[in-house]
Motif scaffolding. Structure first.
Motif, PDB file in Angstrom:
ATOM      1  N   ILE A 590      31.072 -56.234  16.251  1.00 31.42           N
ATOM      2  CA  ILE A 590      32.496 -56.065  15.920  1.00 31.42           C
ATOM      3  C   ILE A 590      32.660 -55.341  14.586  1.00 31.42           C
ATOM      4  O   ILE A 590      33.356 -54.331  14.486  1.00 31.42           O
ATOM      5  CB  ILE A 590      33.201 -57.439  15.877  1.00 31.42           C
ATOM      6  N   LEU A 591      32.016 -55.839  13.530  1.00 29.01           N
ATOM      7  CA  LEU A 591      32.233 -55.293  12.200  1.00 29.01           C
ATOM      8  C   LEU A 591      31.569 -53.931  12.005  1.00 29.01           C
ATOM      9  O   LEU A 591      31.955 -53.183  11.115  1.00 29.01           O
ATOM     10  CB  LEU A 591      31.739 -56.268  11.136  1.00 29.01           C
ATOM     11  N   HIS A 592      30.572 -53.601  12.830  1.00 32.09           N
ATOM     12  CA  HIS A 592      29.911 -52.308  12.702  1.00 32.09           C
ATOM     13  C   HIS A 592      30.413 -51.313  13.733  1.00 32.09           C
ATOM     14  O   HIS A 592      29.780 -50.278  13.950  1.00 32.09           O
ATOM     15  CB  HIS A 592      28.396 -52.463  12.830  1.00 32.09           C
ATOM     16  N   SER A 593      31.507 -51.610  14.391  1.00 32.41           N
ATOM     17  CA  SER A 593      32.082 -50.688  15.375  1.00 32.41           C
ATOM     18  C   SER A 593      32.500 -49.394  14.688  1.00 32.41           C
ATOM     19  O   SER A 593      33.221 -49.407  13.688  1.00 32.41           O
ATOM     20  CB  SER A 593      33.290 -51.336  16.056  1.00 32.41           C
ATOM     21  N   ALA A 594      32.048 -48.263  15.231  1.00 31.61           N
ATOM     22  CA  ALA A 594      32.311 -46.979  14.576  1.00 31.61           C
ATOM     23  C   ALA A 594      33.790 -46.623  14.562  1.00 31.61           C
ATOM     24  O   ALA A 594      34.292 -46.048  13.597  1.00 31.61           O
ATOM     25  CB  ALA A 594      31.514 -45.876  15.283  1.00 31.61           C
TER      26      ALA A 594
END
Length: 875
Positions: A590-594
């Motif tokens: 979720i937090l590293h979604s581009a």
């Protein structure tokens, strides 16, 4: 001396008896067991083995290679040895055989393995023989309890013969066995030498003439029909063999006589009889019998439709590297059989043919065409043919302005915001339990160390020596005990810090506490200084409550700290597949979604996972987390979050949330990035120094060998031959063939005209081809010999007369100009010839490179540096 020879001969005799029992009687019993169990299930042996393919591949690799060849199951049990028969019996029928039968199979397996240790001497002493024979004899009798009478009788006869009847011990045979040292070959040699005459066809009480007459009157099938499985249109052959020749036989199928046809024939040669079917049909299936006098042999032939297999996996066929909105997108999959039974799915939902989605079939190729692609067409696509499926992921890049795309994708962005809020609620639900567990864990440590003390200010992680012995360390690579141990000292405060470290280390699931997160001087007073050692990433030093730890940090505590698992009760946490590990992976996704986007399905799965963590159950069904403070509210918030979309009206607030979440996601990577950059700078500096050194060495070696190489190359009568492949990559086989043929014609004309006259031909068919070949001919001492049109590429044979020419040729085809010209060639094919090629690739034949390398090495091995030799390659 004679006594010694007698003892040795007796040992060889016992080895042969035991060998025959394991190699002949045991397979007979095991095959009968397999046939009996297969008949009970109504499926073929090949089908049963095919269902267990993964089990054989993972646990019995050697047997897997014997059973599965060219995607087909080999079911000729007569060719299987004892070990393979035991493995198949155990894997297929473990759940249905009695415990005594399974013990019998295990006994045979163990004794067969143990027999290898006696192969070098081909001898067994009497005590060992008796110890092995008794349990093996009992195992054999157990296995044949429930098999048919004929096999049972034959097996019992073998057991009796191998135990009691006379045996021929040939000293030449024994010497050969000692040289070979292979049990399976020993068995074949023993059978061939007929060490037990009555088992292998020799007569006992009657003379030879009487035996022959008896066989003529009462023929026996020495080789019986075998169950056979083939596909439609394949050939099928049923074979049997009598003990006498010139005997007529009758063939029946399902009790009715079989007649010869254009595709079915009867063949006979001496004692062997065949029923051969050239192109099998479904109606050829049935139970076949070969009858001679009063004896017969039966087997069944199964003709089935060939299974459909995917030959080319599902993929996106596009000329451009990127798939963008508003394009027409084609997904292609190829199979080995013609069929119209293809079901297309998008994210699990069946696709119905409409104006924008068109499903089509052309020969063996299945296509899904998506016209005027939209962002909603992104996702997972699957084509299903029943037993065969193939999948591909489609990602669509935007052509619209950022403002328009933001409006189109706002729903997915808001889903991403909901996912981030879900992480926040999960963290709130874990906080209370984490605080309690951290305090209890610290109290447990202090209780264990109460006799030592509770404080030390002199130790550091750089000098502390653990109290455990290095030889007892479960993972030295992660432990202080292996990091410059000669410079470390035990804690001077009665070993307090050393023992405390041991407690931390051995309570870590993976034995790798992160000491950069802790202050060793606070271990005796601050529980969270101990707890942060169990968090997998840096940045948590001096965090003194669960509230100050982010979700990833709290999940790491549950995964890495075994005390947390003990505190939860009978909840399984393994750090690989448990719910806490899944939740941490989800948090990273979720937090590293581009693009800060989540689909509705992804969001729903994530929230279900977060609720599952808070509602985790023990073996008895208890939920240890639901009674903790804050969990009830967190669950309610997660439920609301899953049901309802959120509204973001203020664009300024929107930008703040984006910035805040992005910073949160990136901060945790900052330290890792800094450290990685530092290491990269060190490595780069080291590599630059090595490169300079190698360049100097290479230049010296070039100067040293230049005259020798040139002289060798100039005196070489036979030129060095290299082959250059020009390949066309297209969406269909027709495109590839057309493009390859077009390039070949142009190259052939170039070689025929320009290479002879040194003038450009009047008719310019494809200027790009001439540019490519012109690059090559411009190299000094380099000549194009010929051009060939092969199945996969156009091959150019190039002669290089000097080593310098080889070097220049390889530099050329690896260079940017040459590669750019191949791109231009592809464009010309598309614009001038209307051939839609995906790409045109140029590469040098590895076989010709290896041949050139070998010749150079043989000629001037002492003068060619290894570095130059390894440069003979083409990317």
């Amino acid at each position: 001396m004679s006594t010694c020879v007698d003892d040795i001969t007796r040992g060889h005799e016992l080895y042969l008896r035991h060998l025959l029992l394991l190699g002949q009687a045991a397979p007979l019993a095991l095959k009968a067991v397999i046939e009996t169990e297969v008949r009970k299930r109504g499926e073929s042996l090949a089908q049963l083995i095919g269902k267990k393919k993964d089990t054989f591949n993972v646990n019995y690799r050697k047997q897997f290679l014997q059973l599965f060849q060219d995607d087909e199951v080999k079911t000729n049990t007569d060719s299987w040895d004892t070990s393979l028969l035991c493995v198949v019996t155990f894997v297929l029928f473990k759940s249905c055989l009695t415990s005594t039968a399974l013990q019998a199979v295990t006994c045979v397996t163990d004794q067969r393995k143990d027999l290898d240790s006696y192969a070098h001497s081909a001898s067994l002493n009497f005590k060992t023989f008796e110890t092995k024979w008794v349990p093996l004899n009992s195992a054999m009798l157990e296995l044949i309890k429930y098999i048919d009478d004929e096999a049972k009788f034959e097996c019992k006869r073998m057991i009796h013969s191998f135990k009691s009847e006379s045996i021929n011990v040939n000293i030449e045979l024994i010497n050969k066995m000692k040289q070979i040292n292979d049990v399976n070959l020993h068995l074949k040699m023993a059978i061939q030498d007929k060490v037990v005459p009555n088992i292998h066809g020799e007569t006992g009480s009657c003379d030879q003439n009487e035996s022959v007459e008896l066989q003529k009157d009462n023929p026996v099938f020495t080789e019986k029909l075998q169950n056979t499985y083939v596909y439609i249109s394949e050939s099928a052959i049923l074979t049997c063999k009598l003990n006498v020749s010139e005997k007529a036989v009758k063939w029946l199928r399902d009790g009715k006589p079989v007649e010869e046809t254009d595709t079915l024939m009867f063949l006979t040669k001496k004692c062997t009889h065949w029923l051969a079917i050239s192109r099998a049909k479904l109606i050829d299936s049935g139970n076949y019998a070969c009858i001679c006098g009063n004896t017969s042999t039966t087997a069944f032939l199964k003709v089935s439709e060939k299974p459909l297999k995917i030959t080319v996996d599902l993929h996106v066929a596009t000329v451009d590297a990127d798939v963008r909105e508003s394009m027409d997108i084609v997904l292609i999959c190829e199979v080995n059989l013609r069929t119209n039974k293809a079901v297309w799915r998008h994210n699990g939902q069946v696709i119905r043919t409409c104006n924008r989605h068109v499903c089509s079939v052309q020969d063996l190729e299945h296509k899904l065409t998506i016209r005027n692609a939209k962002f909603e067409d992104e996702g997972d696509y699957t084509v299903d043919f029943g037993n065969a499926t193939s999948s591909a992921k489609l990602t669509i890049k935007g052509n619209l302005s950022l403002l328009h795309k933001k409006q189109l994708m706002e729903h997915m962005f808001r889903n991403w915001i909901r996912g981030a809020l879900g992480l926040k609620y999960l963290k709130i639900g874990l906080e209370a339990f984490s605080d309690i567990a951290v305090w209890n864990h610290h109290s447990e440590f202090l209780t264990r160390l109460s006799s030592i003390g509770n404080r030390c200010t002199r130790c550091t992680t750089e000098i502390l020596l653990p109290s455990h012995k290095p030889e007892h360390c479960p993972k030295k690579a992660n432990c202080l005990c292996s990091k410059k141990p000669h410079k470390r000292l035990p804690c001077p405060n009665g070993g307090f810090c050393s023992t405390f470290y041991d407690n931390i280390f051995f309570d870590h699931r993976f034995f790798c506490p992160l000491l950069t997160n802790t202050d060793i001087h606070k271990w005796g007073s601050d529980p969270w200084s101990v707890a942060t050692c169990y968090i997998s990433t840096t940045g948590y030093k001096d965090k003194r409550s669960a509230k100050k730890i982010d979700c990833a940090g709290l999940l790491s505590l549950f995964i890495n700290n075994t005390f947390f698992e003990r505190s939860l009760g009978s909840v399984e946490i393994n750090g690989e597949t448990d719910l806490f590990k899944q939740a941490r992976d989800a948090r990273n996704d979720i937090l590293h979604s581009a693009n800060y986007e989540l689909s509705e399905g992804e969001l729903s799965d994530y929230i279900d996972l977060f609720r599952g963590v808070l509602e985790i159950k023990t073996i008895t069904g208890e939920t240890p987390l639901t009674c903790q403070r804050g969990v009830k509210n967190a669950m309610e918030n997660l439920n609301e979050l899953q049901k309802y979309q959120i509204d973001i009206h203020d664009s300024e607030d929107l930008q703040k949330q984006i910035k805040g979440l992005r910073e949160h996601a990136m901060n945790e990577l900052a330290e890792k990035v800094d450290e990685a950059e530092k290491q990269n700078r060190i490595k780069l500096q080291h590599l630059e120094e090595q490169l300079k050194k190698k360049e100097k060495e290479l230049q010296l070696m070039r100067d040293f060998r230049s005259s020798t190489l040139l002289k060798c190359a100039q005196t070489e009568k036979v030129p060095f031959e290299l082959k250059l492949h020009i390949r066309v990559v297209g969406s269909t086989g027709l495109t590839v063939a057309e493009g390859r043929q077009r390039i070949f014609e142009s190259m052939k004309e170039y070689v025929a005209s320009y290479m002879n006259s040194q003038e450009q031909p009047i008719k310019s068919i494809d200027q790009s081809v001439y540019c490519l070949l012109g690059y090559i001919t411009n190299i000094k001492d380099c000549k194009i010999a010929d051009v060939f049109n092969v199945e996969s590429s156009v091959d150019i044979k190039v002669y290089c007369f000097t080593c310098k020419a080889i070097e220049e040729f390889l530099k050329l085809i690896n260079g940017n100009e040459f590669q750019k010209e191949t791109i231009e060639l592809r464009k010309r094919l598309e614009t001038l010839e209307r051939i839609k090629a995906c790409d045109v690739l140029a590469s040098c034949s590895s076989a010709s490179l290896e041949s050139t390398r070998t010749r150079l090495h043989d000629k001037v091995a002492s003068f060619i540096p290894v570095l130059w030799l390894t440069s003979l390659h083409c990317s």
